[in-house]
Design a protein around this motif. Structure first.
Motif, short mmCIF file in Angstrom:
data_model
loop_
_atom_site.label_atom_id
_atom_site.label_comp_id
_atom_site.label_asym_id
_atom_site.label_seq_id
_atom_site.Cartn_x
_atom_site.Cartn_y
_atom_site.Cartn_z
N PRO A 56 0.84 -1.20 0.00
CA PRO A 56 0.00 0.00 0.00
C PRO A 56 0.88 1.26 0.00
O PRO A 56 1.89 1.32 0.71
N GLY B 105 1.34 -9.87 6.23
CA GLY B 105 0.32 -9.88 5.19
C GLY B 105 0.12 -11.26 4.64
O GLY B 105 0.09 -12.24 5.39
N GLU B 106 -0.02 -11.33 3.31
CA GLU B 106 -0.24 -12.60 2.62
C GLU B 106 1.01 -12.96 1.86
O GLU B 106 1.45 -12.21 0.99
N ARG C 106 1.48 -9.91 -0.57
CA ARG C 106 0.77 -8.65 -0.34
C ARG C 106 1.02 -8.17 1.09
O ARG C 106 0.73 -8.90 2.04
N ARG D 130 0.17 -6.14 4.29
CA ARG D 130 -1.01 -5.58 4.95
C ARG D 130 -0.61 -4.63 6.08
O ARG D 130 -1.37 -3.76 6.46
N SER D 131 0.58 -4.86 6.64
CA SER D 131 1.03 -4.03 7.76
C SER D 131 2.55 -4.06 7.84
O SER D 131 3.20 -4.94 7.26
N GLU E 220 -1.74 -12.80 10.18
CA GLU E 220 -0.87 -12.45 9.06
C GLU E 220 0.31 -13.42 8.98
O GLU E 220 0.68 -14.05 9.96
#
Length: 144
Positions: free
Chosen positions: A10, A35-36, A44, A46-47, A81
């Motif tokens: 992101p 994340g993934e 990906r 996510r944090s 996660e």
């Protein structure tokens, strides 16, 4: 055919890391991505979990305290996660792995994102282990 590896980050997380890198200059900053995780395809973020750099020479190296790293891993696991990879800065170097980064990489198929401040660029790499040694493979960085 296996797709080329990608790291999806992101834009807001990239911006936070860039700000940390600027604020931490002249020392390297570091942290962990949650994340993934996909070992060969698209991971990906996510944090991000910032960590203190405890290296003896933090201007040219980074090191996360092993106990602190385990605590970060526990936190991201509690949030459902996976460990996507790691990030650190090169305040005065290029956004690619240094010889030290190669020598210290230990997480196969994880992403290593490197933030350069001079020039201001971000690069991402996957650590791959072969029979004899390991190497970094460039991966596509996708901002969203």
């Amino acid at each position: 055919m296996t797709p080329d590896p990608e790291l999806v980050v992101p834009t807001a997380i990239r911006d936070v890391i860039l700000e940390r890198a600027r604020d931490g200059r002249p020392e390297e900053i570091c942290g962990v991505f949650g994340g993934e995780y996909d070992p060969d395809g698209r991971s990906r973020v996510r944090s991000q979990y910032p960590a203190d750099n405890v290296a003896e020479t933090p201007r040219t190296r980074y090191r996360i305290n092993p106990e602190a790293q385990l605590e970060l891993f526990d936190r991201l696991e509690e949030r459902g996660e996976e460990i996507v990879g790691f990030y650190h800065s090169h305040p005065r170097g290029p956004p690619r792995p240094s010889e030290t980064d190669v020598a210290q990489a230990t997480w196969p198929d994880r992403s290593y994102l490197i933030v350069s401040l001079e020039p201001r660029e971000v690069g991402s790499w996957r650590w791959r282990e072969d029979e004899d040694a390991g190497r970094f493979e460039r991966e596509r960085l996708v901002l969203e």
